[in-house]
Write an enzyme that holds these catalytic residues in place. Structure first.
Site, mmCIF file in Angstrom:
data_model
loop_
_atom_site.group_PDB
_atom_site.id
_atom_site.type_symbol
_atom_site.label_atom_id
_atom_site.label_comp_id
_atom_site.label_asym_id
_atom_site.label_seq_id
_atom_site.Cartn_x
_atom_site.Cartn_y
_atom_site.Cartn_z
ATOM 1 C CG HIS A 69 75.879 72.195 80.371
ATOM 2 N ND1 HIS A 69 74.590 72.353 80.824
ATOM 3 C CD2 HIS A 69 76.646 72.019 81.471
ATOM 4 C CE1 HIS A 69 74.574 72.279 82.149
ATOM 5 N NE2 HIS A 69 75.802 72.078 82.570
ATOM 6 C CG ASP A 71 72.228 70.344 78.272
ATOM 7 O OD1 ASP A 71 73.334 70.893 78.425
ATOM 8 O OD2 ASP A 71 72.015 69.148 78.574
ATOM 9 C CD GLU A 135 76.814 68.428 82.476
ATOM 10 O OE1 GLU A 135 77.568 67.929 83.330
ATOM 11 O OE2 GLU A 135 75.650 68.821 82.745
ATOM 12 C CD GLU A 136 72.365 69.397 83.709
ATOM 13 O OE1 GLU A 136 72.365 68.273 84.238
ATOM 14 O OE2 GLU A 136 72.762 70.419 84.284
ATOM 15 C CD GLU A 164 78.952 71.643 84.849
ATOM 16 O OE1 GLU A 164 78.205 72.076 85.753
ATOM 17 O OE2 GLU A 164 78.537 71.017 83.862
#
Length: 380
Positions: A69, A71, A135-136, A164
């Protein structure tokens, strides 16, 4: 000519992509990947930005996927930062900025590794990058949207590596082969309001609520399982919004968060909580409403060929045999696991979401080499 993962990380940090804003991050990646021969499609849903990129033939028998991700969480008080949180500054071998660890550098590392790999050694198969801007945030229209779109289009990954941050302190220390399930109960107890001096004329919801919460945390739900820690039940709020000290309130609320292993499912925990609540209702006459929110079920990718492939790549580049862990919170791997086998490996995550988030640039370079080695081994 190779792709500079550190420079790409810095460029991504300069994109102010605080969830759900795209901030230019996916536009930057799409330009890079298109130039390397990837077929790119924006898969935005409900205003959430997502990017799908594939090199190679659709439906290839061997398709290696990466997920990540762009974001990031808000910076908080920008004045508390010693460097511009969106400056992408490199100082004394350290890259500073929001997303340096979580996880723009991870995305840059796998994008750079994928671009260099397909240019130098075009594989007999395909490479897919599934990158989200959600994702956040709520997680409803990010990786889920990408996987829904892939199913509709007949696109598929054979395996997936999520970038991640996974290492607690040292690169190579840990990779994730699964995640605990996560759910939250929003509980409301409804009694009868009354005078504190005449409790027999009231039904105190706080007494009932405290009794229920006490039962929920009185004993461990399990001792842990082969790949998981014991289930954790944590009370996170209790409130009745009562300004008076001589009034028994009519209602009280609480929130309980549960991180659970594969001895349970969301459904089994809902049944467990309702059974406890019914017992307290029978004793006190106070009624309960339990609203559960399941953000993900527990899952594990058992040790086997794909886990071994990634672990071997990590050890070869870091000198450490990574611990195979299911600890920590949730990630988008909880969605990918319904699509294909998935594991996670990324940077040290000791400063993610903090003021002055930063990462040593040599970690980014090491991570790119791990991803490149995993690609090479998969298509060997």
């Amino acid at each position: 000519m190779t792709t500079d993962a550190v420079a790409l990380s810095a460029d991504l940090i300069r994109c102010p992509s605080v969830t759900p804003d795209e901030g230019g991050a996916l536009v930057l990646l799409q330009s890079l990947l298109t130039g390397a021969g990837f077929s790119c499609t924006r898969v935005d849903r409900n205003g959430t930005p997502n990017l799908f990129a594939r090199w190679g033939a659709k439906g290839a028998a061997k398709t290696f996927g990466f997920n990540g991700h762009t974001d990031v969480v808000p910076v908080g008080d920008a004045r508390a930062w010693s460097h511009d949180p969106f400056g992408g500054e490199i100082n004394s071998g350290v890259l500073w900025g929001r997303g340096a660890q979580d996880m723009k550098s991870g995305v840059a590392a796998f994008a750079a590794a994928a671009v260099d790999f397909v240019r130098a050694t075009p594989p007999d198969g395909a490479v897919i990058l599934a990158i989200t801007g959600d994702e956040e945030g709520p997680g409803r229209d990010g990786t889920r949207a990408l996987l829904d779109w892939m199913a509709d289009q007949g696109e598929a990954m054979s395996v997936c590596l999520v970038g991640e941050p996974t290492c607690p302190e040292v690169m190579g220390q840990m990779m994730k082969i699964g995640r605990r399930g996560s759910m939250t109960f929003y509980i409301e107890a409804e009694g009868v309001q009354g005078h504190a001096a005449y409790p027999h004329r009231a039904k105190n919801p706080l007494h009932a609520l405290v009794a229920l919460l006490g039962q929920m945390v009185a004993e461990p739900l399990d001792p842990g399982t082969k790949h998981f820690q014991p289930t954790s039940v944590q009370i996170t709020t209790i409130d009745c919004a009562n300004p008076a000290n001589n009034v028994i309130p009519a209602r009280a609320k609480a929130t309980v968060n549960i991180r659970f292993n594969d001895a349970h499912t969301g459904a089994s925990l809902i049944a467990w909580a309702h059974e406890l609540a019914q017992g307290i209702t029978t004793q006190t006459g106070v009624d309960f409403t339990l609203n559960p929110d399941i953000s993900g079920e527990s899952f594990v990718t058992p040790p086997g060929p794909f886990v071994d492939l990634v672990a071997d790549a990590v050890q070869a580049e870091t000198g450490m045999a990574p611990e195979l862990s299911t600890s920590g919170g949730t990630s988008d791997a909880r969605f990918v696991k319904d699509h294909c086998p998935v594991v996670e490996f990324g940077l040290v995550g000791d400063r993610m979401h903090q003021v002055d988030e930063r990462v040593p640039v040599d970690q980014i370079e090491t991570l790119k080499r791990v991803y490149a080695r995993a690609l090479k081994a998969y298509f060997a």
